[in-house]
Write a protein that holds these residues in place. Structure first.
Motif, PDB file in Angstrom:
ATOM      1  N   GLY A   1       0.737  -1.093  -0.055  1.00 26.59           N
ATOM      2  CA  GLY A   1      -0.032  -0.107  -0.135  1.00 26.59           C
ATOM      3  C   GLY A   1       0.910   1.095   0.096  1.00 26.59           C
ATOM      4  O   GLY A   1       0.377   2.383  -0.588  1.00 26.59           O
ATOM      5  N   ALA A   2       1.919   1.147   0.617  1.00 29.07           N
ATOM      6  CA  ALA A   2       2.704   2.495   0.700  1.00 29.07           C
ATOM      7  C   ALA A   2       3.424   2.766  -0.662  1.00 29.07           C
ATOM      8  O   ALA A   2       3.384   3.972  -1.163  1.00 29.07           O
ATOM      9  N   HIS A   3       3.737   1.732  -1.338  1.00 31.99           N
ATOM     10  CA  HIS A   3       4.324   1.784  -2.811  1.00 31.99           C
ATOM     11  C   HIS A   3       3.200   2.591  -3.518  1.00 31.99           C
ATOM     12  O   HIS A   3       3.463   3.451  -4.177  1.00 31.99           O
TER      13      HIS A   3
ATOM     14  N   TRP B   1       1.339  -0.458 -10.800  1.00 38.45           N
ATOM     15  CA  TRP B   1       1.584  -1.835 -10.239  1.00 38.45           C
ATOM     16  C   TRP B   1       2.627  -2.677 -10.991  1.00 38.45           C
ATOM     17  O   TRP B   1       3.180  -3.506 -10.161  1.00 38.45           O
ATOM     18  N   PRO B   2       3.142  -2.429 -12.206  1.00 37.01           N
ATOM     19  CA  PRO B   2       4.250  -3.219 -12.553  1.00 37.01           C
ATOM     20  C   PRO B   2       5.468  -2.558 -11.894  1.00 37.01           C
ATOM     21  O   PRO B   2       6.320  -3.352 -11.618  1.00 37.01           O
ATOM     22  N   GLU B   3       5.529  -1.568 -11.567  1.00 39.60           N
ATOM     23  CA  GLU B   3       6.695  -0.966 -10.736  1.00 39.60           C
ATOM     24  C   GLU B   3       6.459  -1.690  -9.255  1.00 39.60           C
ATOM     25  O   GLU B   3       7.759  -1.919  -8.760  1.00 39.60           O
ATOM     26  N   ILE B   4       5.543  -1.620  -8.733  1.00 38.67           N
ATOM     27  CA  ILE B   4       5.411  -2.374  -7.426  1.00 38.67           C
ATOM     28  C   ILE B   4       5.677  -3.815  -7.473  1.00 38.67           C
ATOM     29  O   ILE B   4       6.388  -4.339  -6.501  1.00 38.67           O
ATOM     30  N   LEU B   5       5.416  -4.764  -8.526  1.00 41.75           N
ATOM     31  CA  LEU B   5       5.546  -6.013  -8.537  1.00 41.75           C
ATOM     32  C   LEU B   5       7.230  -6.082  -8.894  1.00 41.75           C
ATOM     33  O   LEU B   5       7.728  -7.086  -8.314  1.00 41.75           O
TER      34      LEU B   5
END
Length: 321
Positions: free
Chosen positions: A214-216, A223-227
């Motif tokens: 959630g912080a990301h 979402w690609p960056e978070i993954l």
């Protein structure tokens, strides 16, 4: 015989979410909102018109920079919301006093590049909108510490104004992500589907791995960056590998702290594009810390012994306890 479950294909989730109709929620949005300038500059009126433009996507809105009670009463009867603009920060201004008296919600408008005002009415709660701009990281904390607003709106670009408008009209959407270790990686897929469905998420909360994901997302990452970040940190680097004798915990936590430094640096929750809160457990003192006041890992190491800095969300006033 066991009934066979029929799972929808991933491609069908987005249209289903987009076409679904949420249940009606009674609105408690303020009818009259006063934007009061913290100092000279002439940006408050411009922000009011930008804000009203976004609010008109959901409601009827009027902007008043002058008038009296009769004018306000007439405008309120014809519009869902009225935005009062007080560009004179002086307490001796009759119009500013009128705005403070008539407003259901008071929003102090300032610039993060300037110091906070020395004097401001403290007999009521208020929100704060700070024009931050790019490269203003770390400049909002003096305003928060000095004025303790109920809610902070960083005004950086058009999406941040739209977020502020949804919050003030009571149409914002929030999501809370649970923990669960590796299972919490599924949150990335949920966030992706919601965004593909056109759902604008303005508030994010979470605990454990849900707080990390959630912080990301609250920081504005896709979402690609978070993954990619989750794969790099949890698969390649293995932050839970520094195992120790389980007196308090199974790991020393040093790798986890290094991971937080790499992921968030010295970022502050106040400066995130989306509102964010998280919960944690203080194993040494056996109580819940909810929510954390800063994304900065260094801030957890500079506190007084036994003290925990907390954030009463949606309040923006951190306190030591």
């Amino acid at each position: 015989m066991r009934r066979r479950r029929r799972w929808r294909s991933r491609a069908s989730w987005g249209p289903s979410l987009r076409d679904s109709t949420p249940p009606p929620i009674p609105s408690q949005a303020p009818a009259t909102i006063a934007l009061v300038a913290s100092g000279p500059g002439g940006e408050t009126l411009a922000l009011a018109h930008d804000l009203a433009g976004e609010m008109r996507r959901q409601r009827t809105v009027a902007v008043l920079a002058r008038g009296d009670e009769a004018v306000l009463d007439a405008v309120e009867q014809e519009h869902d919301h009225v935005v009062l603009v007080a560009e004179a920060p002086s307490e001796h201004s009759e119009w500013t006093a009128f705005c403070l008296r008539q407003a259901d919600r008071l929003v102090l408008v300032g610039s993060a590049r300037e110091p906070p005002p020395a004097l401001f009415p403290r007999d009521r709660t208020f929100d704060m909108a700070l024009r931050a701009g790019r490269g203003a990281e770390g400049r909002m904390r003096p305003w928060v510490d000095a004025l303790a607003p109920t809610r902070l709106y960083p005004v950086i670009d058009a999406p941040s104004v739209a977020h502020m408008a949804r919050r003030l009209t009571g149409t914002s959407v929030g999501i809370v992500l649970s923990g669960g270790g590796a299972r919490a990686f599924a949150h990335v897929g949920v966030l992706a589907e919601l965004r593909l469905a056109g759902v604008e998420i303005d508030r994010v909360g979470g605990c454990s791995m849900g707080a990390y994901v959630g912080a990301h997302f609250a920081a504005g990452r896709s979402w690609p960056e978070i993954l990619a970040r989750c794969r790099q940190e949890f698969v390649a680097r293995k932050p839970l590998g520094d195992i120790t004798l389980p007196i308090v915990a199974f790991t020393r936590g040093r790798r986890g702290l290094q991971m937080l430094h790499r992921s968030f640096g010295e970022g502050l929750i106040e400066e995130l594009p989306r509102e964010f809160f998280c919960t944690a457990c203080d194993l040494a003192h056996n109580h819940t810390v909810s929510p954390a006041a800063s994304c900065s890992p260094a801030s957890t190491r500079s506190r007084p012994p036994g003290a925990t800095r907390t954030w009463s969300w949606p309040s923006a006033a951190p306190t030591w306890r």
